[in-house]
Motif scaffolding. Structure first.
Motif, short mmCIF file in Angstrom:
data_model
loop_
_atom_site.label_atom_id
_atom_site.label_comp_id
_atom_site.label_asym_id
_atom_site.label_seq_id
_atom_site.Cartn_x
_atom_site.Cartn_y
_atom_site.Cartn_z
N THR A 78 0.86 -1.22 -0.06
CA THR A 78 -0.07 0.09 0.02
C THR A 78 0.97 1.23 0.15
OG1 THR A 78 -1.85 -1.34 1.07
CG2 THR A 78 -1.69 1.23 1.18
N LYS A 79 1.88 1.21 0.85
CA LYS A 79 2.91 2.25 0.90
C LYS A 79 3.52 2.80 -0.48
CE LYS A 79 7.09 3.94 3.25
NZ LYS A 79 7.97 3.70 4.17
N SER A 80 3.59 1.64 -1.09
CA SER A 80 4.58 1.65 -2.43
C SER A 80 3.45 2.30 -3.51
CB SER A 80 5.04 0.34 -2.76
OG SER A 80 5.59 0.47 -4.24
N LEU A 81 2.29 1.74 -3.31
CA LEU A 81 1.36 2.39 -4.31
C LEU A 81 0.72 3.68 -4.14
CD1 LEU A 81 -0.87 1.57 -6.66
CD2 LEU A 81 -2.32 1.05 -4.83
N ILE A 82 0.82 4.02 -2.87
CA ILE A 82 0.74 5.49 -2.29
C ILE A 82 1.85 6.38 -2.92
CG2 ILE A 82 0.43 7.19 -0.47
CD1 ILE A 82 -1.07 4.91 0.90
N GLU A 83 2.98 5.77 -3.05
CA GLU A 83 4.44 6.45 -3.38
C GLU A 83 4.23 6.70 -4.93
OE1 GLU A 83 7.57 4.44 -2.13
OE2 GLU A 83 7.25 5.15 -0.08
#
Length: 322
Positions: free
Chosen positions: A13-18
């Motif tokens: 999720t963090k990677s997608l948000i980034e």
């Protein structure tokens, strides 16, 4: 195991948000770049959204042309432009919004090239505009937006009209000048014709006066001389004198004088005597010259009349001139 799964989901999720943030940043950067380009291009540019025809971007040149701020123009439906400007076709007839170049390009995919329009600004000033517009397509070829570029050609049109007016005025002046010259030429021709008529009349009067004077003032004395006792030579001279006086204005004398001006006065006299049938000896006696001189003049006359070597008879040729 569950904890590890949760950690993986959190990491994803963090990677997608980034990635989304990065894409938004790139999109914002691209938009800012596009806005800067459009803002500084010295053309009146308008871009509308293909879905709802909302105005997305208006260049500074376009805002100056319309006389309104960026806040009033961007973000509004394109149809509301009718409230801030009055566009009519080049023919001067009012036109609905659906017929405007940008709408036609966005809704129908038309490519408009150098189409002329007339716009009345808020201050009442008329502007002549030249429009080029076309659709903006995505990778699948679907219209996602439309762009129109307007150019103010008011000064060009005014210059063309002034040039046309000057050309028309110059052509009118030239036509008037030519007409005046033609009128003067007609007057000159009329005057020349009048002078020629007067000249003919004067010539006829002179000829008539000459004939009358010869008949009334000279021929009577010739007749008296002929009735007087004269020698053979004197009588011949009187006859020749009478003949020449009567033929002074005849066709023979005129032909020799006008067509054969190369003859000298002596040769003219010799030609007249040859025509009378006189021999070289008789001509010599009448002109008080030698027979050789008379023959010399006869040969000169044949040469000047282009008879030498033709075998033509000189007297017959002279008689044919009557």
């Amino acid at each position: 195991m569950k904890i590890e799964r949760r950690e993986q989901l959190a990491e994803g999720t963090k990677s997608l948000i980034e990635q989304v943030a990065r894409l938004k940043s790139e999109l914002a950067e691209a938009k800012a770049f596009l806005e800067a380009v459009v803002e500084h291009i010295p053309e009146a540019i308008t871009i509308v959204d293909g879905k709802n025809l909302t105005v997305r971007m208006v260049s500074k040149c376009c805002r100056d042309l319309l006389g309104h701020s960026k806040e009033k123009l961007e973000g509004i439906p394109y149809r509301e432009y009718e409230n801030i400007r009055d566009l009519v076709s080049a023919e001067g007839s009012p036109t609905g919004c659906d017929q405007l170049p940008l709408i036609r390009s966005t809704l129908k995919g038309e490519i408009i090239t150098n189409e002329e329009w007339l716009m009345k600004k808020a201050d009442g000033k008329d502007l002549n505009l030249l429009c080029n517009s076309g659709p903006i397509l995505d990778r699948q070829g679907k219209v996602i937006a439309g762009i129109a570029v307007w150019r103010d050609i008011t000064e060009d049109k005014r210059a063309q009209e002034e040039l046309r007016t000057r050309h028309t005025a110059a052509r009118k002046d030239m036509e008037q000048e030519l007409e005046a010259k033609s009128y003067r030429l007609r007057e000159v021709n009329s005057a020349l014709k009048a002078l020629l008529r007067q000249r003919d009349e004067d010539r006829k009067e002179l000829e008539e006066a000459l004939l009358i004077n010869i008949e009334n003032l000279i021929l009577p004395y010739i007749k008296r001389l002929k009735s007087s006792p004269l020698s053979s030579s004197q009588a011949s001279l009187v006859e020749i004198l009478e003949s020449h006086l009567k033929e002074l204005t005849s066709k023979f004398d005129k032909t020799l004088a006008l067509e054969f001006r190369v003859l000298t006065p002596t040769e003219m006299r010799v030609a007249a005597l040859v025509r009378e049938g006189k021999t070289s000896k008789e001509i010599a006696d009448l002109l008080c010259v030698s027979e050789k001189t008379a023959s010399f003049h006869r040969n000169n006359i044949r040469t000047k009349l282009a008879l030498r070597g033709t075998g033509a008879n000189l007297r017959s040729h002279l008689l044919s001139l009557i």
